[in-house]
Design an enzyme around this catalytic site. Sequence first.
Site, PDB file in Angstrom:
ATOM      1  N   GLY A  98      -4.515  35.854 -12.476  1.00 20.65           N
ATOM      2  CA  GLY A  98      -4.217  36.450 -11.174  1.00 20.65           C
ATOM      3  C   GLY A  98      -3.360  35.517 -10.341  1.00 20.65           C
ATOM      4  NE  ARG A 147     -22.870  18.285 -10.836  1.00 17.68           N
ATOM      5  CZ  ARG A 147     -24.208  18.137 -10.786  1.00 17.68           C
ATOM      6  NH1 ARG A 147     -24.857  17.451 -11.696  1.00 17.68           N
ATOM      7  NH2 ARG A 147     -24.892  18.693  -9.795  1.00 17.68           N
ATOM      8  CB  ILE A 148     -15.976  17.874 -14.573  1.00 16.59           C
ATOM      9  CG1 ILE A 148     -14.846  17.207 -13.776  1.00 16.59           C
ATOM     10  CG2 ILE A 148     -15.406  18.810 -15.635  1.00 16.59           C
ATOM     11  CD1 ILE A 148     -13.957  18.142 -12.968  1.00 16.59           C
ATOM     12  CD  GLN A 195      -8.990  26.927 -13.971  1.00 13.85           C
ATOM     13  OE1 GLN A 195      -7.938  27.505 -14.251  1.00 13.85           O
ATOM     14  NE2 GLN A 195      -9.686  27.219 -12.913  1.00 13.85           N
ATOM     15  CD  GLU A 252      -5.798  27.749  -5.608  1.00 19.10           C
ATOM     16  OE1 GLU A 252      -4.918  28.244  -4.909  1.00 19.10           O
ATOM     17  OE2 GLU A 252      -7.015  27.850  -5.348  1.00 19.10           O
TER      18      GLU A 252
END
Lengths: 694, 332
Positions: free
Chosen positions: A235, A583-584, A593, A660
Amino acid sequence: MAELLASKAMGTSLRRVDGVAKVRGTAPYAFDHPVENPVYLFPVQATIARGTVSWIDTAEAEAVAGVIAVLTHLNAPRLARSDDAEYAVLQGPGIGFRGQFIAAVLAETGEIACHAAGLVAVGYDIAVHDASFTAGHPGQYTPGQVNGGAVPDTAAGDVEAALAEAAVVLDQTYTTPAGHNNPMEPHSTVAAWEGDSLVLYDSTQGVHAVRQTLAPLFGIAPENIQVAAPNVGGGFGSKGLPHAHVVLAVMAAQCSNGRPVKFALTRQQMFSLAGYRTPTVQHVRLGADGAGRLTAISHEVVELTSRIKEFAEQTAVPARMMYAAPNRRTSHRLVPLDVPVPSWMRAPGECPGMFGLETAMDELAEACGLDPLELRARNEPDLDPETGKPFSSRHLLECFTTGAGRFGWDRRSAVPGGRLEDGWRVGIGAASATYPFYRNPGNAARIAYGGDGTYTVQIGAADLGTGSWTVLAQIAADALDCPLEAVRLEIGDTSLPVASVAGGSSGTASWGGTIIAAADAFRKEHGDRPPAGAATQAAAPEDPEAGRYALHSFGAQFAEVRVHADTGELRVSRMLGVFSAGRIINPRTARSQFIGGMTMGIGMALHEAGIMDPRFGLVVNHDLADYHIPANADVGDVDAIWLEEVDLHAGALGARGIGEIGITGAAAAIANAAYNATGIRIRELPLTAEKFLS
Amino acid sequence: MRPFDYQQAPDATAAVATVARRPGAMFLGGGTNLVDLMKLGVATPELLVDVSRLPLDTVAELPDGRVRIGAAVPNSDLAAHPLILQRYPVLSQALLSGASGQLRNLATTGGNLLQRTRCPYFQDASLPCNKREPGSGCPARGGYSRNHAILGASDSCVAVHPSDMAVALAALDATVVILGPGGERTLPLTELHRLPGAEPERDTVLAHGELVTAVDLPPGSHRRSAYRKVRDRASFAFALVSVAAVVELADDGGTIAGVRIALGGVAHKPWRAERAEELLRGAQPTETNFGRAAAAELDAAVALAGNAFKIPLAANAMVAVLRDLTGRGGNG
């Protein structure tokens, strides 16, 4: 600070739970959903940029065998509200941009609908339009606020005086072109009315947002709208809110004798109907003392909006918090034009704004005789310069230090143009990346125990292909302190508790935090050995300390580029991003990402530019043959790593967003590397061959 | 898309007869361009005659040493064919630089030659375009012209031919075999495509109903040959400028005995650089001579607002290819 949730399932590189179905092609996307006896919609679009439809003749289209109905502004159902011009589809003869819907054909097949749409004859009263974007446009104005809610202009200290006294002044203008979201799955909707209720399969970043948007338009209660979006093929912001095609599909389904309507935009139609990133002109002025310490930062932006609906990209906002300087100014001006409606595209604001600011910082470093990384170190603020609040966690310099060693920053030639290999000029560059931490309010999650050891965890969240199906299950498992296999996650449907849109990199924190709260409430109510059928719904907790800190993610991005000495062709051979994002939850999907954002940044740097022909008000390169995004061959060695950390002020999850930030420093890092390779400073994206042709 | 009829031709003669008597009929090869144009409403055939399954799908050496390429040979197969790899590397390179693997698997030799320009104004039926709608005007002139022609354009059209393969074939002095209602004829490839002049709607000299059945390559080895495509991204992009060159050095290596150069991305047809060839024939292979030849060829170039860069880019690309092929150019 909130008590942190301990990691068990979180932190593991769980494979995508939906991966197998997607690879096999069995995961249903919006258009794929089987419905009984569907009707297909193909639209007619305005071929003028401003004016009115003076006559429209649908007779020839209606005569085509298989055509069910042709909708125009003369016969389309009336909406309950039409104050938002983007959504006021077929409510009148007015035309605000080329490509606007002016009719729609419903037919037994998509091919018939497309053919018949070409037979609709239209006459126009043409008004003079303006689709020429220039920084000096006399119509520019100051918006009330910019996207995200920030004020358009800020000022602190005396920028002009500081620049007049500065030992070093950088004063340049940077431009970024229009960018067009091109998710792999086009915008698609399947709409059916069942009495007064509406059922939708939509390709959206938020099913509840679709419901809330459509309800007032059609004058029905939100509960009477069901929206499902189990899988979404990307998107990048363009599916954050419904666009006009959803309204058209729903309206058409009122005229299809009760049959469901299927509507997918073509790739060409997406360029005028799905939103896009405004072009920007950014005037950046930096003043520094003899030691390279910033005394002034000024970032003044001119960008466009459509005349019919305002969108104000927050391009100068990151300049408010990136670096310490006593004198600061930012501003945004909008040029209203007769063009399609701009909207969100991955990292609105930070993405174009950090190109201007971070290229300027590279230029300032050279003017000060400093290594670009050292310049950043000398301007690291103790507190958020804009708000005066402490940062919850700011590790920008650590990202640079880690990345410099790993990337081989010491191999960078201090003199531009110093490295020639096999006919290619090779250079290295870097730039900062940043993205704010957003958590959206209004989320709720429901947890129910099945009696068989499994917990059903429900929230109306979305998975755009990013991994929500996977990471929310991991969070739920740890929140319930149960095995991952015991979690039955349900997302992507308005029958589930309300969830905010997958935008602003907020999804995992917003939804995950809510799931944690619901798990706490469930355990409090039902204990560790709940009876079968035990269920609890809870809303996201208030975070009492949320306002006390400046919460942002940071990153250091490095690029190595090769510019062909004969032709100017630029290729990115290596990229590294080092991020600090709290934290991942899942290293595998997180890396995807990050490198996805960086790869999109390659596109921004090298390729992407919507070319507006102002004579027609049309983006002429409106397909993927002409609007280039990177092909596999353009993506060399792209790697992303992150600092092991947990943000102690970002709720129980301790994670900030990651969707992002990967794009925000990429273009500047590449442009800075191109300068290092060639000695040619390009301030206008994209970095095409002719700009390096000597 | 307008509704259309479809039929498979039993043989080439029948295909030609069918198309020749139906003004609205077109041949269908791989369909990688034509079907797109039909979806866009740019091509509106009433009948498609599918010639992709005719037995024109072989690459074979003829008794006189020429190599004949059937018009239905897929681009992928042609690029990988041993005869092509060994004797005509420039052609294999050109093919592999075009489109994507999936498209090359479908695209045919004949269809590649007859693909249409990717000028965005041509491809959008809502805009004027002299090529699509004669007399409606040329918005590319004065519009988005970055990818347009610098050589041989006319007031009515500034489009470029998009093929890579055809540029290599032009440099190889290939011949096109054409079957028409009246029988077979042959044509040098360089004479197949037209300059736009006042009739930009005509891409080639073919009459309606004429079918390309084969492309013939001249005998001998053309190993000192190369294709260089300059493009915005590393794959799957049309050429900004491309250069195909075939060079023969004299036995002593000191002079150029033979040279053939063709340019892509610069004109309405593959552009044979005859002026450059003339200057280079018999000359020493030096950077200076390469640059002089390139400059002479581009002397007639005319830039539009958006494509002036193509003139130095084409010159640089020509020099680079000649330098690489001769292993010279470092001095003089």
